[in-house]
Design a protein around this motif. Sequence first.
Motif, PDB file in Angstrom:
ATOM      1  N   ILE A  33       0.675  -1.581  -0.217  1.00 46.96           N
ATOM      2  CA  ILE A  33      -0.476   0.520  -0.213  1.00 46.96           C
ATOM      3  C   ILE A  33       0.422   1.159  -0.181  1.00 46.96           C
ATOM      4  N   PHE A  34       1.885   0.920   0.727  1.00 51.37           N
ATOM      5  CA  PHE A  34       2.882   2.546   0.376  1.00 51.37           C
ATOM      6  C   PHE A  34       3.462   3.183  -0.593  1.00 51.37           C
ATOM      7  N   GLY A  35       3.720   1.412  -1.541  1.00 51.36           N
ATOM      8  CA  GLY A  35       4.129   1.892  -3.088  1.00 51.36           C
ATOM      9  C   GLY A  35       2.621   2.379  -3.888  1.00 51.36           C
ATOM     10  N   LEU A  36       1.760   1.524  -3.544  1.00 52.04           N
ATOM     11  CA  LEU A  36       0.509   1.782  -4.669  1.00 52.04           C
ATOM     12  C   LEU A  36      -0.567   3.258  -4.309  1.00 52.04           C
ATOM     13  N   THR A  37      -0.345   3.683  -3.318  1.00 46.77           N
ATOM     14  CA  THR A  37      -0.427   4.979  -2.598  1.00 46.77           C
ATOM     15  C   THR A  37       0.115   5.983  -2.903  1.00 46.77           C
ATOM     16  N   PRO A  38      -0.676   6.594  -2.218  1.00 48.37           N
ATOM     17  CA  PRO A  38       0.644   8.354  -2.105  1.00 48.37           C
ATOM     18  C   PRO A  38       0.937   7.917  -0.815  1.00 48.37           C
ATOM     19  N   LEU A  39       2.479   8.210  -0.372  1.00 44.59           N
ATOM     20  CA  LEU A  39       2.535   7.814   0.446  1.00 44.59           C
ATOM     21  C   LEU A  39       2.749   8.409   2.192  1.00 44.59           C
ATOM     22  N   ILE A  63      10.135  -4.555   1.563  1.00 42.76           N
ATOM     23  CA  ILE A  63      10.113  -5.459   0.494  1.00 42.76           C
ATOM     24  C   ILE A  63       9.168  -4.604  -0.526  1.00 42.76           C
ATOM     25  N   GLY A  64       7.724  -4.706  -0.039  1.00 50.09           N
ATOM     26  CA  GLY A  64       6.443  -5.242  -0.778  1.00 50.09           C
ATOM     27  C   GLY A  64       6.470  -3.519  -1.409  1.00 50.09           C
ATOM     28  N   SER A  65       6.761  -2.680   0.186  1.00 51.66           N
ATOM     29  CA  SER A  65       6.986  -1.085  -0.705  1.00 51.66           C
ATOM     30  C   SER A  65       7.401  -0.662  -1.426  1.00 51.66           C
ATOM     31  N   LEU A  66       9.164  -1.047  -1.904  1.00 52.38           N
ATOM     32  CA  LEU A  66       9.912  -1.145  -2.572  1.00 52.38           C
ATOM     33  C   LEU A  66       9.387  -1.568  -3.861  1.00 52.38           C
ATOM     34  N   VAL A  67       9.045  -2.573  -3.787  1.00 50.00           N
ATOM     35  CA  VAL A  67       8.624  -3.307  -5.243  1.00 50.00           C
ATOM     36  C   VAL A  67       7.663  -2.200  -5.867  1.00 50.00           C
ATOM     37  N   PHE A  68       6.445  -1.934  -5.230  1.00 46.51           N
ATOM     38  CA  PHE A  68       4.806  -1.764  -5.270  1.00 46.51           C
ATOM     39  C   PHE A  68       5.263  -0.166  -5.889  1.00 46.51           C
ATOM     40  N   ALA A  69       6.359   0.490  -5.342  1.00 49.97           N
ATOM     41  CA  ALA A  69       6.764   1.742  -5.359  1.00 49.97           C
ATOM     42  C   ALA A  69       6.620   2.642  -6.811  1.00 49.97           C
ATOM     43  N   PRO A  70       7.199   1.242  -7.300  1.00 49.64           N
ATOM     44  CA  PRO A  70       7.746   2.242  -9.255  1.00 49.64           C
ATOM     45  C   PRO A  70       5.662   1.169  -9.803  1.00 49.64           C
ATOM     46  N   VAL A  71       5.504   0.317  -9.355  1.00 47.98           N
ATOM     47  CA  VAL A  71       4.125  -0.116 -10.282  1.00 47.98           C
ATOM     48  C   VAL A  71       3.304   1.277 -10.522  1.00 47.98           C
ATOM     49  N   GLY A  72       3.752   1.749  -8.690  1.00 51.56           N
ATOM     50  CA  GLY A  72       1.952   3.217  -7.904  1.00 51.56           C
ATOM     51  C   GLY A  72       1.971   3.848  -8.984  1.00 51.56           C
ATOM     52  N   PHE A  73       3.751   4.522  -9.294  1.00 45.84           N
ATOM     53  CA  PHE A  73       4.022   6.204 -10.291  1.00 45.84           C
ATOM     54  C   PHE A  73       3.629   5.773 -11.363  1.00 45.84           C
TER      55      PHE A  73
ATOM     56  N   PRO B 325     -21.034  19.006  -7.700  1.00 43.06           N
ATOM     57  CA  PRO B 325     -19.724  18.426  -6.687  1.00 43.06           C
ATOM     58  C   PRO B 325     -18.084  19.271  -7.626  1.00 43.06           C
ATOM     59  N   ARG B 326     -17.451  19.638  -7.438  1.00 45.02           N
ATOM     60  CA  ARG B 326     -16.751  20.431  -7.800  1.00 45.02           C
ATOM     61  C   ARG B 326     -14.695  20.211  -8.099  1.00 45.02           C
ATOM     62  N   ARG B 327     -14.513  20.311  -9.018  1.00 40.31           N
ATOM     63  CA  ARG B 327     -12.853  19.922  -9.422  1.00 40.31           C
ATOM     64  C   ARG B 327     -12.117  21.186  -9.102  1.00 40.31           C
ATOM     65  N   HIS B 328     -11.117  20.390  -8.460  1.00 38.71           N
ATOM     66  CA  HIS B 328      -9.405  21.619  -8.068  1.00 38.71           C
ATOM     67  C   HIS B 328      -8.287  20.781  -8.416  1.00 38.71           C
ATOM     68  N   PRO B 329      -7.245  21.302  -8.851  1.00 37.44           N
ATOM     69  CA  PRO B 329      -6.102  20.464  -9.067  1.00 37.44           C
ATOM     70  C   PRO B 329      -5.423  20.401  -7.721  1.00 37.44           C
ATOM     71  N   GLY B 330      -4.925  18.787  -7.843  1.00 39.00           N
ATOM     72  CA  GLY B 330      -4.722  17.589  -6.187  1.00 39.00           C
ATOM     73  C   GLY B 330      -3.833  18.640  -5.816  1.00 39.00           C
ATOM     74  N   ALA B 331      -2.598  18.184  -5.068  1.00 40.57           N
ATOM     75  CA  ALA B 331      -1.908  19.101  -4.512  1.00 40.57           C
ATOM     76  C   ALA B 331      -0.681  18.841  -4.651  1.00 40.57           C
ATOM     77  N   LYS B 332       0.317  19.499  -5.301  1.00 39.11           N
ATOM     78  CA  LYS B 332       1.461  18.766  -5.634  1.00 39.11           C
ATOM     79  C   LYS B 332       2.453  18.269  -4.753  1.00 39.11           C
ATOM     80  N   ARG B 333       3.041  17.548  -5.727  1.00 37.64           N
ATOM     81  CA  ARG B 333       3.520  15.878  -5.002  1.00 37.64           C
ATOM     82  C   ARG B 333       3.988  14.840  -6.353  1.00 37.64           C
ATOM     83  N   ALA B 334       4.994  14.285  -5.610  1.00 40.06           N
ATOM     84  CA  ALA B 334       6.141  13.571  -6.678  1.00 40.06           C
ATOM     85  C   ALA B 334       4.727  12.513  -7.529  1.00 40.06           C
ATOM     86  N   ARG B 335       3.781  12.308  -6.957  1.00 35.29           N
ATOM     87  CA  ARG B 335       3.868  10.858  -7.982  1.00 35.29           C
ATOM     88  C   ARG B 335       2.238  12.020  -9.100  1.00 35.29           C
TER      89      ARG B 335
END
Lengths: 172, 610
Positions: A33-39, A63-73, B325-335
């Motif tokens: 979940i740490f990799g797949l969803t925003p941390l 391991i789970g978070s490291l493996v799935f981080a690129p998958v999440g991206f 419902p309204r849409r707004h850009p999400g917060a900036k992050r690496a993802r």
Amino acid sequence: MLTLVKLIQSLFKALNSEGTPGQVAAGIALGSIFGLTPLLSLHNLLMLGVIFVFSVSIPGAIIGSLVFAPVGFALDPVFDALGGYLLLDVSVLSPVWHTIYGTPVIPLTSFNNTVLLGSVVAWFALVWPIYFAARYGVRRYRETIYERIQRTKAYHFVKASKAYNVYRMFRP
Amino acid sequence: MITAKQLFRWKAIVPLTMLLLLIGVVWVLLLDRLVERSIESYGTTVVGARVDLESADVRVREGVVVLRGLQVTNPDKPMTNLIQADEIVADVAMRPLLEKKLVVDTMAFRGVRFGTARETSGAVDPPSETSRELRAMIDQWAGLLQNPALQFSGLASAVDIDAVSPDSLRSLQLARGTTARADSLRAAWEAQLAALDPRDDIDTARALVSQLRNFNPLRLGPTGVANLISNSRSTLNGLGSVRSSLAAMDTTTRAGMTQLRGSLDQIATAQGADLAYARGLLQLPTLDSPSLSTSVFGDAVVQWFKPVMYWTQVVERFVPPGLNPRRHPGAKRARREGTDVSFPGGSPYPRFLLRHGEVDVVIGGEGAAAGAYAALVQGLTTDPAVYGAPTVVRVGREGAATGPRSLRASAILDHVNAPSSDTLSFAGTGLGLPTFELPMVNGRLILGQGTAQLDLARSGNRMAASVGWTANAVTWQRIGAEAQPTQDRTIGSRAWAEALLWDAVSGLRSVQIDVAFEGTLSDPRMTIRSNVGDAIAGALRAAIGQEIQRAEQRLQEEVTRLVSGEVVRAVSAVQALGADVAERVGIPLEQVERVEAELREELRKLGRLP
């Protein structure tokens, strides 16, 4: 750096005295979940507590978070679309979103973000398949690869070195 | 069987608690920075230029947030701040924070200044998608208001009548089309009338009416009586059918005639437009003062008004009415940021609400703007439908440093229900007024100090605004080289035009400019009235009025010559057809109705009809 490694190593040694394939697989599945969803999200803090409190493998979770981080991206566009669909297009869910939007604390999870919601839902859908696949993989690893590695000279050399300590952190 | 001991890792409780505490401490330590970055990020998205904050101090227990060193860049001048505030103290309600909503009960601004210089550029590169979209919309709006430059070149040459092509005259095309349509309708109606010719039916019916009036049963005998009655009934039925067909045709022909008469009206309107079009071809300057004012000031005024339009669109975009419902850009992050969807109907709190804000501004010195100002903001929110009342802003001048000056401004943004509406009113005296670059007169108009007024009302996508400037000590400056005496100064030449316009306006010391905008973004209209336009019109009339009048008269004669024949034909065709239709459809219909009534009456007398 070494102090930090040793600290983590000793923490894992203390917390993970036993590691069955099921525990390691559970760690990988929950850690994914740490990799797949925003941390940096509230639900991940909750999951951190679950992993710590329940006797699942913490190295497995890492391991789970490291493996799935690129998958999440890589899957972010899919999560974005899935979350958008659930939040805006499924009319049956609309009353649910309206209710929890006005419920204290829940909005702090950012459930109303398309990527976050999509990735959490995807993780819920994937957690059991990940668990079973990981359990099978760990068993096969211990029966075949790990046995063979143990017989190599390089293994004995590494085992005698400090690098082995680092490796043991990730061994179930 | 797994025991609780095996299931739980009791030893982890202490490290976990410590970790959570550590995260809590880090969060509290980073909270100030988090708030600071959130304000900068969201502000930049809304404004379309950088919003900088020196520091944020969040006092959670007191429910107070203190922001210091706020700088909001002017999106049109990236090296200038729109507003700068030394300190903002906000009294924040704590309960809504648990729902991630920011409700500010009171907010006080200190050390507010406007138009201050920035050390670094506040431009955002690349600008946000919303900002780009809004700017494109405003540029398109400005493009639709582009004004044709004053044309003088037509004066230099003889009026070229051949330039007016008959094919480009709309009234001519309309007249030809109307004649053709009248002819085509006539042919169609004649064919229908021929098939429907009611004369035989009318004659037969009249004969039967006569027989029935002289009816003698003894002479006709039982068979003759029965035949007469049967024939009469059958003829009556036939007449009914003919009457229905004639009535239907009468309706059709009347509708056709109405359309043709409408075409004649269109021709009359098109004739005026054709004359204006032909006039444009000859590149003659107008002598009409509002048109001249629009030509002189139009582009400069549109540029000045663009920021006002931009901000009204920003308000419309970020403060939509209703509870959808309204849409707004999400917060900036690496993802990927994704989109945040808000559900205004789900919470009693808006995403952001400033219940009551006060701004005290003191501008020092002896300048025109020096003095103390007070502004009051009530109900500023992102979700007006949740708050349930419009946003009200009032600004007033409490005391002036120099001379009797006044300033009042107010705005009401009613976005509670659709369509949303905004009203804005501003008036001030002794203010620094804008400077306009006027390439047409090769000069710059520095209005200096004077009176300014702006009234704006927007409802849905329609907007009406009026802007006025009055200045009594204006300065005119050349922006290009003065025309040399050696240059060609014949009538219609550039040097002649510039000299004429400059001479006409440069002596003016008092200038009044009144601008009116109306319409929508896609269909805007602008009218400008100014004594500068009057002065130019006067000068033009004196210098070239007769030439223009002569040229226009020749032009009018030529357009009339080209068009009149066809228009007369069209009018005659329509009138003749109208008369014909009345005679060939209206009269027979009347006759059929009359004889049908007579026949029915005679049959009734015989007791053969109810």
